[in-house]
Structure formats: C-alpha cells, structure tokens
Design an enzyme around this catalytic site. Structure first.
Site, mmCIF file in Angstrom:
data_model
loop_
_atom_site.group_PDB
_atom_site.id
_atom_site.type_symbol
_atom_site.label_atom_id
_atom_site.label_comp_id
_atom_site.label_asym_id
_atom_site.label_seq_id
_atom_site.Cartn_x
_atom_site.Cartn_y
_atom_site.Cartn_z
ATOM 1 N N HIS A 63 0.825 -1.208 0.000
ATOM 2 C CA HIS A 63 0.000 0.000 0.000
ATOM 3 C C HIS A 63 0.860 1.259 0.000
ATOM 4 O O HIS A 63 0.441 2.317 -0.458
ATOM 5 C CB HIS A 63 -0.905 0.051 1.233
ATOM 6 C CG HIS A 63 -1.843 -1.090 1.346
ATOM 7 N ND1 HIS A 63 -2.766 -1.394 0.366
ATOM 8 C CD2 HIS A 63 -2.013 -2.032 2.304
ATOM 9 C CE1 HIS A 63 -3.466 -2.452 0.730
ATOM 10 N NE2 HIS A 63 -3.020 -2.868 1.904
ATOM 11 N N HIS A 89 5.648 7.190 6.103
ATOM 12 C CA HIS A 89 5.342 6.575 4.807
ATOM 13 C C HIS A 89 4.912 7.668 3.837
ATOM 14 O O HIS A 89 4.806 8.838 4.216
ATOM 15 C CB HIS A 89 4.248 5.509 4.970
ATOM 16 C CG HIS A 89 2.960 6.100 5.446
ATOM 17 N ND1 HIS A 89 2.624 6.158 6.781
ATOM 18 C CD2 HIS A 89 1.945 6.727 4.788
ATOM 19 C CE1 HIS A 89 1.456 6.762 6.907
ATOM 20 N NE2 HIS A 89 1.034 7.128 5.710
ATOM 21 N N HIS A 91 2.548 8.888 0.139
ATOM 22 C CA HIS A 91 1.436 8.719 -0.806
ATOM 23 C C HIS A 91 1.855 9.453 -2.075
ATOM 24 O O HIS A 91 2.413 10.549 -1.996
ATOM 25 C CB HIS A 91 0.147 9.322 -0.237
ATOM 26 C CG HIS A 91 -0.267 8.689 1.061
ATOM 27 N ND1 HIS A 91 -1.137 7.621 1.132
ATOM 28 C CD2 HIS A 91 0.096 8.961 2.341
ATOM 29 C CE1 HIS A 91 -1.303 7.275 2.407
ATOM 30 N NE2 HIS A 91 -0.564 8.070 3.163
ATOM 31 N N GLU A 101 -2.531 13.334 -0.671
ATOM 32 C CA GLU A 101 -3.862 12.999 -0.147
ATOM 33 C C GLU A 101 -4.618 14.275 0.178
ATOM 34 O O GLU A 101 -5.734 14.492 -0.297
ATOM 35 C CB GLU A 101 -3.725 12.130 1.103
ATOM 36 C CG GLU A 101 -3.083 10.791 0.794
ATOM 37 C CD GLU A 101 -3.616 9.676 1.661
ATOM 38 O OE1 GLU A 101 -3.303 9.675 2.864
ATOM 39 O OE2 GLU A 101 -4.350 8.813 1.135
ATOM 40 N N HIS A 114 3.839 11.268 5.545
ATOM 41 C CA HIS A 114 3.157 11.195 6.843
ATOM 42 C C HIS A 114 4.100 10.608 7.876
ATOM 43 O O HIS A 114 4.583 9.491 7.696
ATOM 44 C CB HIS A 114 1.912 10.302 6.747
ATOM 45 C CG HIS A 114 0.820 10.896 5.916
ATOM 46 N ND1 HIS A 114 -0.169 10.135 5.324
ATOM 47 C CD2 HIS A 114 0.572 12.195 5.598
ATOM 48 C CE1 HIS A 114 -0.991 10.956 4.673
ATOM 49 N NE2 HIS A 114 -0.562 12.206 4.815
ATOM 50 N N THR A 195 -6.092 7.480 6.807
ATOM 51 C CA THR A 195 -6.565 7.648 5.430
ATOM 52 C C THR A 195 -6.708 6.308 4.702
ATOM 53 O O THR A 195 -6.988 6.286 3.511
ATOM 54 C CB THR A 195 -5.630 8.574 4.627
ATOM 55 O OG1 THR A 195 -4.350 7.939 4.496
ATOM 56 C CG2 THR A 195 -5.475 9.928 5.291
#
Ligand code: BO1
Ligand code: ZN
Length: 254
Positions: A63, A89, A91, A101, A114, A195
């Site tokens: 992910h 991590h 996104h 995000e 994040h 999220t």
C-alpha cells in the site's frame, strides 16, 4: 481479512464501518476558510536525528513505502500530550497524476509524507489507533524542485531493494527532521482519521504549509519502482478528499 485497494475506495465504506464516518481524512484545505488560531502551540520535535542508529527498516507493504521509526523520536510540544513516532510513509501518484492525499484549495501536490506518532500513554501504535486521543500525524506536501533532495535520497536510493511487495531492507540512520519542511511554524490542524482502512477517527492532523521538494528523477523513482502484487505498479496510493461535515480547520498563521 478483506484486502482493500485504491481502485474502489467507495467499497471501504461497507467493509470498514469507520470509513463511513463524519471525521474522515484526507480533506481539501480551503485556505480562505481556515481559522487563524494564535494559541496553537509551536511544534517541538525531539530525537529525530537518527544518524547514530545502525539501521532502520524500510518496507513495501503493498500500500505504501514505510520506514519504521524508534519511539525515542517524539513530539515534545505542540499537543496536549507527548507523542512517540512509529513509522513514516508516503502517498504519491504517477507522472501525469499528482498524488498527495490532502489538497490545498482543491489542488493536489505530487506526493505527501506522513510521520505517524502515537500518544505515549498507550503501549503502541495498534492500541493508540483505537483511542480518541491516540494519534498525531505530521504531514508534508512534496513538490518538484530543481535539485536532488539528499535527505530523501537516503530512502529513495534503497527503493530497488523493496520493489517486491512485502519485502524489507535496512538503511542507515539519518536525520529524519530533514524530511520535513525547514519551517514547521506554519501549519494547518484538524481532527480526522487514518486515510486507509480501518479509517479510525483518532488522528490529530497537522499539515505543514511549506512544501518539501525532490527532483523530478527522485519522484519518478518513487512512482515507478515499487510493485503491489506480481505485476502491478504501486502508485496512485492516495484517498480522495473527504467531506468536512462541519469540522473546523485551524491555521497557525494568518
Ligand atoms: S495515515 O497516516 O492516515 N495514512 C495512516 C494510515 C494507516 C495507518 C497509519 C497511518 N496504519 C495502520 C498500520 C497498522 C495498524 C493500524 C491500526 O494502523 O499500518 O499496522 O495496526 O489499526
Ligand atoms: Zn498516510
């Protein structure tokens, strides 16, 4: 356990009750509606310099790309309680699709970092994630700049070692503070959620106003190296902005 993905985010709402809640993340930050709050305390980080740590675990979980962090890394000031780091991590999107995000006035940035912290009164991230005052995530917008970011390179240079889903590698410690913007004084603050499933509404969110920049090549490496499953690229791992449902977004600056 149900295996969720980013292709069908609306399905999260039926498989995970909390994903259908009224305090979900991410959100669009409408700058003209953010409320300046002069009483928001400045954020003070402690123990972020991990230069002397022999190794940090970097993991592709299918992910995201995640770096495990020691609980010696802490947010000492800025919240009512002390929050300990657990992991950071990212996104991101694709070359064509910016993949932050959170959005600012409906505009996405290329990527987002994040840094996930949990309230020190709980045993660990898993326990804290279920508590109302459990989590504090520090978020940074990642944009494209002219220069290579040498701090991000400490992570990105190890990407090829974790291209396969569920693979791990160790990277040398470095100063994690340098992954966040130089200026931590300007930020937005609101109450939201994880999220991703299980979407627990237990996150006190901080999104820094100043952008971090990496080179186009570095962003492309993030977008093109990791795999989710046997022949899928791990990319576009961002959730769509969620409704505010009357929540207020505070700003530390006017
Ligand atoms: S985020 O920062 O809102 N994108 C975010 C999303 C999911 C998690 C953390 C931050 N984490 C998951 C962990 C699990 C943990 C779970 C709590 O939170 O990956 O390992 O157990 O139930
Ligand atoms: Zn995240």
């Amino acid at each position: 356990e149900h295996r969720w993905g980013y292709e069908d985010q609306e399905a999260w709402r039926s498989a995970y009750h909390d994903c259908n809640g009224k305090s979900q993340s991410p959100i669009d930050i409408e700058t003209s509606k953010a409320i300046y709050d002069r009483s928001l305390p400045a954020i003070k980080l402690d123990g972020y310099d991990l230069t002397d740590q022999p190794g940090l675990k970097l993991h592709n979980n299918g992910h995201t790309l995640q770096l495990s962090l020691p609980s010696s890394m802490r947010i000492l000031k800025g919240f009512d309680e002390i929050y300990l780091a657990a992991q950071l991590h990212f996104h991101w999107g694709t070359i064509e699709v910016p993949g932050s995000e959170h959005t600012i006035d409906n505009v996405h940035f290329p990527a987002e970092i994040h840094v996930v912290h949990y309230n020190s009164k709980y045993a660990d991230l898993a326990e804290a994630a279920r508590k109302k005052d459990g989590l504090a995530v520090l978020g940074g917008f990642i944009g494209i700049g002219l220069h290579e970011n040498e701090n991000y390179e400490k992570i990105l240079s190890a990407l090829t070692d974790v291209s396969i889903e569920e693979s791990n590698t160790m990277i040398p410690g470095f100063n994690i503070r340098h992954l966040l913007p130089n200026n931590l004084e300007k930020f937005y603050r609101y109450n939201g959620s994880l999220t991703t499933p299980p979407c627990f509404q237990t996150v006190n969110w901080t999104m820094f106003n100043d952008t971090i920049t990496v080179s186009r090549r570095q962003l492309a490496a993030l977008e093109k190296t990791l795999k989710a499953g046997q022949n899928q690229l791990l990319s576009k791992n961002f959730r769509a902005p969620q409704l505010l449902h009357g929540r207020r977004v505070l700003a530390s600056f006017s």
